[in-house]
Design a protein around this motif. Structure first.
Motif: not given
Length: 65
Positions: A15-28, A50-57
């Motif tokens: 779930t966290c990986r999916f959400l940060t992936g969506v965030m990556d697409v939105a930023i781009m 995304v890497t920082i957010l994945n780490y903390f998540a």
């Protein structure tokens, strides 16, 4: 560590990986398609965020004690 714990961690992880992936697409999308900024620069910025957010998540939500 029962199966319930492993299942919870697995679902939380994906779930966290999916959400940060969506965030990556939105930023781009916003930075490159809307603002017409340099895609290489924004991909690097997005990857860092995304890497920082994945780490903390993972630290806070997924693999909590």
């Amino acid at each position: 560590r029962g199966i319930k714990n492993i299942l919870r961690e697995t679902v939380s992880f994906f779930t966290c990986r999916f959400l940060t992936g969506v965030m990556d697409v939105a930023i781009m999308w916003f930075a490159v398609d809307i603002m017409l900024w340099d895609s290489l620069v924004w991909k690097m910025i997005s990857n860092i965020l995304v890497t920082i957010l994945n780490y903390f998540a993972s630290k806070i939500f997924v693999f909590k004690k």
